[in-house]
Design a protein around this motif. Structure first.
Motif, PDB file in Angstrom:
ATOM      1  N   ALA A  79     -23.720  -4.150 -25.926  1.00  0.00           N
ATOM      2  CA  ALA A  79     -25.239  -4.422 -25.590  1.00  0.00           C
ATOM      3  C   ALA A  79     -25.507  -4.056 -23.887  1.00  0.00           C
ATOM      4  O   ALA A  79     -26.428  -3.296 -24.061  1.00  0.00           O
ATOM      5  CB  ALA A  79     -25.386  -5.875 -25.877  1.00  0.00           C
ATOM      6  N   PHE A  80     -24.593  -4.260 -22.995  1.00  0.00           N
ATOM      7  CA  PHE A  80     -24.858  -3.965 -22.030  1.00  0.00           C
ATOM      8  C   PHE A  80     -24.871  -2.473 -21.687  1.00  0.00           C
ATOM      9  O   PHE A  80     -25.570  -1.785 -21.084  1.00  0.00           O
ATOM     10  CB  PHE A  80     -23.901  -4.474 -20.627  1.00  0.00           C
ATOM     11  N   GLY A  81     -23.932  -1.757 -22.460  1.00  0.00           N
ATOM     12  CA  GLY A  81     -23.751  -0.276 -22.121  1.00  0.00           C
ATOM     13  C   GLY A  81     -24.967   0.378 -22.727  1.00  0.00           C
ATOM     14  O   GLY A  81     -25.507   1.190 -22.188  1.00  0.00           O
ATOM     15  N   PHE A  82     -25.436  -0.185 -24.075  1.00  0.00           N
ATOM     16  CA  PHE A  82     -26.491   0.500 -24.900  1.00  0.00           C
ATOM     17  C   PHE A  82     -27.845   0.315 -24.092  1.00  0.00           C
ATOM     18  O   PHE A  82     -28.565   0.996 -24.086  1.00  0.00           O
ATOM     19  CB  PHE A  82     -26.669  -0.122 -26.032  1.00  0.00           C
ATOM     20  N   THR A 154     -34.253  -3.871 -12.070  1.00  0.00           N
ATOM     21  CA  THR A 154     -34.058  -4.056 -10.564  1.00  0.00           C
ATOM     22  C   THR A 154     -33.040  -4.890 -10.297  1.00  0.00           C
ATOM     23  O   THR A 154     -32.434  -4.831  -9.035  1.00  0.00           O
ATOM     24  CB  THR A 154     -35.593  -4.734  -9.993  1.00  0.00           C
ATOM     25  N   LEU A 155     -32.629  -5.884 -11.068  1.00  0.00           N
ATOM     26  CA  LEU A 155     -31.378  -6.679 -10.791  1.00  0.00           C
ATOM     27  C   LEU A 155     -30.164  -5.847 -10.720  1.00  0.00           C
ATOM     28  O   LEU A 155     -29.354  -6.345  -9.675  1.00  0.00           O
ATOM     29  CB  LEU A 155     -31.299  -7.943 -11.705  1.00  0.00           C
ATOM     30  N   PHE A 156     -29.962  -4.915 -11.395  1.00  0.00           N
ATOM     31  CA  PHE A 156     -28.771  -4.479 -11.621  1.00  0.00           C
ATOM     32  C   PHE A 156     -28.810  -3.046 -10.422  1.00  0.00           C
ATOM     33  O   PHE A 156     -27.786  -3.112  -9.761  1.00  0.00           O
ATOM     34  CB  PHE A 156     -28.551  -3.618 -12.842  1.00  0.00           C
ATOM     35  N   GLU A 157     -30.098  -2.799 -10.232  1.00  0.00           N
ATOM     36  CA  GLU A 157     -30.133  -1.674  -9.139  1.00  0.00           C
ATOM     37  C   GLU A 157     -30.072  -2.413  -7.898  1.00  0.00           C
ATOM     38  O   GLU A 157     -29.296  -1.759  -6.900  1.00  0.00           O
ATOM     39  CB  GLU A 157     -31.555  -0.973  -9.031  1.00  0.00           C
ATOM     40  N   ALA A 158     -30.307  -3.656  -7.392  1.00  0.00           N
ATOM     41  CA  ALA A 158     -30.064  -4.370  -6.305  1.00  0.00           C
ATOM     42  C   ALA A 158     -28.545  -4.659  -6.257  1.00  0.00           C
ATOM     43  O   ALA A 158     -27.952  -4.539  -5.020  1.00  0.00           O
ATOM     44  CB  ALA A 158     -30.798  -5.456  -6.493  1.00  0.00           C
ATOM     45  N   ALA A 159     -27.745  -5.063  -7.211  1.00  0.00           N
ATOM     46  CA  ALA A 159     -26.456  -5.310  -7.331  1.00  0.00           C
ATOM     47  C   ALA A 159     -25.927  -3.987  -6.947  1.00  0.00           C
ATOM     48  O   ALA A 159     -24.791  -4.061  -6.116  1.00  0.00           O
ATOM     49  CB  ALA A 159     -26.167  -5.823  -8.595  1.00  0.00           C
ATOM     50  N   ARG A 160     -26.165  -2.923  -7.577  1.00  0.00           N
ATOM     51  CA  ARG A 160     -25.396  -1.456  -7.223  1.00  0.00           C
ATOM     52  C   ARG A 160     -25.710  -1.233  -5.785  1.00  0.00           C
ATOM     53  O   ARG A 160     -24.732  -0.754  -5.213  1.00  0.00           O
ATOM     54  CB  ARG A 160     -26.240  -0.572  -8.285  1.00  0.00           C
ATOM     55  N   TRP A 167     -18.379  -3.153 -13.605  1.00  0.00           N
ATOM     56  CA  TRP A 167     -17.790  -4.482 -14.083  1.00  0.00           C
ATOM     57  C   TRP A 167     -18.365  -5.734 -13.500  1.00  0.00           C
ATOM     58  O   TRP A 167     -18.454  -6.787 -13.900  1.00  0.00           O
ATOM     59  CB  TRP A 167     -16.207  -4.543 -13.850  1.00  0.00           C
ATOM     60  N   ARG A 168     -18.571  -5.730 -12.113  1.00  0.00           N
ATOM     61  CA  ARG A 168     -19.114  -6.568 -11.239  1.00  0.00           C
ATOM     62  C   ARG A 168     -20.560  -7.040 -11.828  1.00  0.00           C
ATOM     63  O   ARG A 168     -20.749  -8.185 -11.899  1.00  0.00           O
ATOM     64  CB  ARG A 168     -19.067  -6.346  -9.979  1.00  0.00           C
ATOM     65  N   MET A 169     -21.134  -6.043 -12.170  1.00  0.00           N
ATOM     66  CA  MET A 169     -22.687  -6.186 -12.432  1.00  0.00           C
ATOM     67  C   MET A 169     -22.710  -6.774 -13.966  1.00  0.00           C
ATOM     68  O   MET A 169     -23.517  -7.986 -14.176  1.00  0.00           O
ATOM     69  CB  MET A 169     -23.339  -4.803 -12.740  1.00  0.00           C
ATOM     70  N   TRP A 171     -20.392  -8.946 -15.169  1.00  0.00           N
ATOM     71  CA  TRP A 171     -19.688 -10.315 -14.981  1.00  0.00           C
ATOM     72  C   TRP A 171     -20.499 -11.118 -13.956  1.00  0.00           C
ATOM     73  O   TRP A 171     -20.506 -12.237 -14.504  1.00  0.00           O
ATOM     74  CB  TRP A 171     -18.197 -10.164 -14.252  1.00  0.00           C
ATOM     75  N   SER A 172     -21.221 -10.775 -13.009  1.00  0.00           N
ATOM     76  CA  SER A 172     -21.821 -11.477 -12.056  1.00  0.00           C
ATOM     77  C   SER A 172     -23.272 -11.555 -12.303  1.00  0.00           C
ATOM     78  O   SER A 172     -23.775 -12.513 -11.741  1.00  0.00           O
ATOM     79  CB  SER A 172     -21.563 -11.293 -10.708  1.00  0.00           C
ATOM     80  N   VAL A 173     -23.786 -10.654 -13.023  1.00  0.00           N
ATOM     81  CA  VAL A 173     -25.419 -10.463 -13.162  1.00  0.00           C
ATOM     82  C   VAL A 173     -25.597 -10.691 -15.000  1.00  0.00           C
ATOM     83  O   VAL A 173     -26.591 -11.547 -14.952  1.00  0.00           O
ATOM     84  CB  VAL A 173     -25.957  -9.133 -12.707  1.00  0.00           C
ATOM     85  N   LEU A 174     -25.197 -10.099 -15.523  1.00  0.00           N
ATOM     86  CA  LEU A 174     -25.478 -10.088 -16.974  1.00  0.00           C
ATOM     87  C   LEU A 174     -25.082 -11.323 -17.654  1.00  0.00           C
ATOM     88  O   LEU A 174     -25.683 -11.802 -18.184  1.00  0.00           O
ATOM     89  CB  LEU A 174     -24.810  -8.977 -17.758  1.00  0.00           C
ATOM     90  N   VAL A 175     -23.643 -11.738 -17.475  1.00  0.00           N
ATOM     91  CA  VAL A 175     -23.205 -12.544 -18.285  1.00  0.00           C
ATOM     92  C   VAL A 175     -23.938 -14.065 -17.859  1.00  0.00           C
ATOM     93  O   VAL A 175     -24.350 -14.715 -18.766  1.00  0.00           O
ATOM     94  CB  VAL A 175     -21.556 -12.936 -18.028  1.00  0.00           C
TER      95      VAL A 175
END
Length: 262
Positions: A79-82, A154-160, A167-169, A171-175
């Motif tokens: 689901a994260f990938g899609f 934006t949460l994932f863009e900030a993490a990037r 993998w860090r996004m 484990w640390s953001v999505l999960v």
């Protein structure tokens, strides 16, 4: 959530909900009442006295736990990938996965049996766990993707930007943010895996590998069944899933509602 402010609207809604629930309560009530016919609690004592009763529960718990683990990890990653990753032709892969929803379990028994024999899995719990996972993943990915789509990019863009890897996004953001849908997945998979009947019946060929859904078989006779004991076994079988749903009801409803809104 929508609110009904007037007393009349609340009473009308309550009446409609009560009427909608009645058709589901009638067979459950009849099952419980019928299970006490004859010796009463003796029917339940007979169920508990079945040889290997507790082992059956342990076997079902193992199948459910492993199915939950496999489905959760696979579903969240897919689901994260899609939803959030840039993958070429990902929508094609997604709808190919959704096409698997059209395949009923009973149609796949013959090829699954042949595959289990060729891989040496016949008579092992993996011959049940892997098909259960494969059959449920398309649906769980569907609802999990709907939930993850609602998480701001934006949460994932900030993490990037902070240097986080994919993998860090995950484990640390999505999960952490996906806990409500995770609970919904756990409840759904637990119910389906715990209530699995056809796959264990076909693939678990050893007597010591029975599951709880096979308990009623001990009270079936050649010409007639001991119906009260069969129903008592059904009630005992349903108790763990009922308790799990009640304990996780709020999180389950929140996750399912969020997963249904895209």
């Amino acid at each position: 959530m929508f609110e009904t402010r007037s007393v009349g609207a609340r009473l009308t809604l309550q009446l409609l909900l009560t009427i909608a629930v009645i058709p589901f309560l009638i067979p459950i009530g009849a099952m419980v009442a019928k299970s006490f016919e004859g010796p009463g609690w003796g029917n339940y004592a007979a169920v508990v006295s079945v040889p290997g009763f507790f082992r059956f529960f342990l076997n079902s718990a193992f199948i459910a736990a492993m199915s939950i683990l496999i489905i959760y990890v696979t579903t969240m990653m897919a689901a994260f990938g899609f939803s959030k990753l840039r993958i070429r032709n990902k929508e094609v892969y997604f709808w190919l996965l959704m096409a698997a929803l059209t395949l009923p379990e009973v149609v796949l028994i013959a090829p699954l049996y042949s595959t289990a024999v060729s891989l040496g899995l016949l008579g092992t719990f993996w011959a049940v766990i892997l098909p259960i996972a494969a059959l449920q993943i398309p649906f769980t990915v569907l609802i999990a993707r709907g939930y993850i789509d609602g998480i701001p990019d934006t949460l994932f863009e900030a993490a990037r930007l902070d240097g986080a890897s994919t993998w860090r996004m995950f484990w640390s953001v999505l999960v952490p943010l996906a806990r409500p849908i995770a609970v919904a997945l756990i409840v759904l998979v637990l119910i389906n895996a715990w209530n699995a009947y056809l796959l264990p019946k076909v693939f678990l060929i050893n007597d010591d590998m029975g599951v709880v859904t096979l308990l009623p078989e001990f009270f079936r006779r050649q010409y007639n069944d001991d119906t009260p004991k069969v129903l008592a076994a059904a009630v005992v079988t349903a108790i763990p899933t009922i308790v799990a749903y009640i304990a996780l009801q709020k999180q389950f409803e929140r996750g399912m509602a969020a997963g249904a809104i895209k």
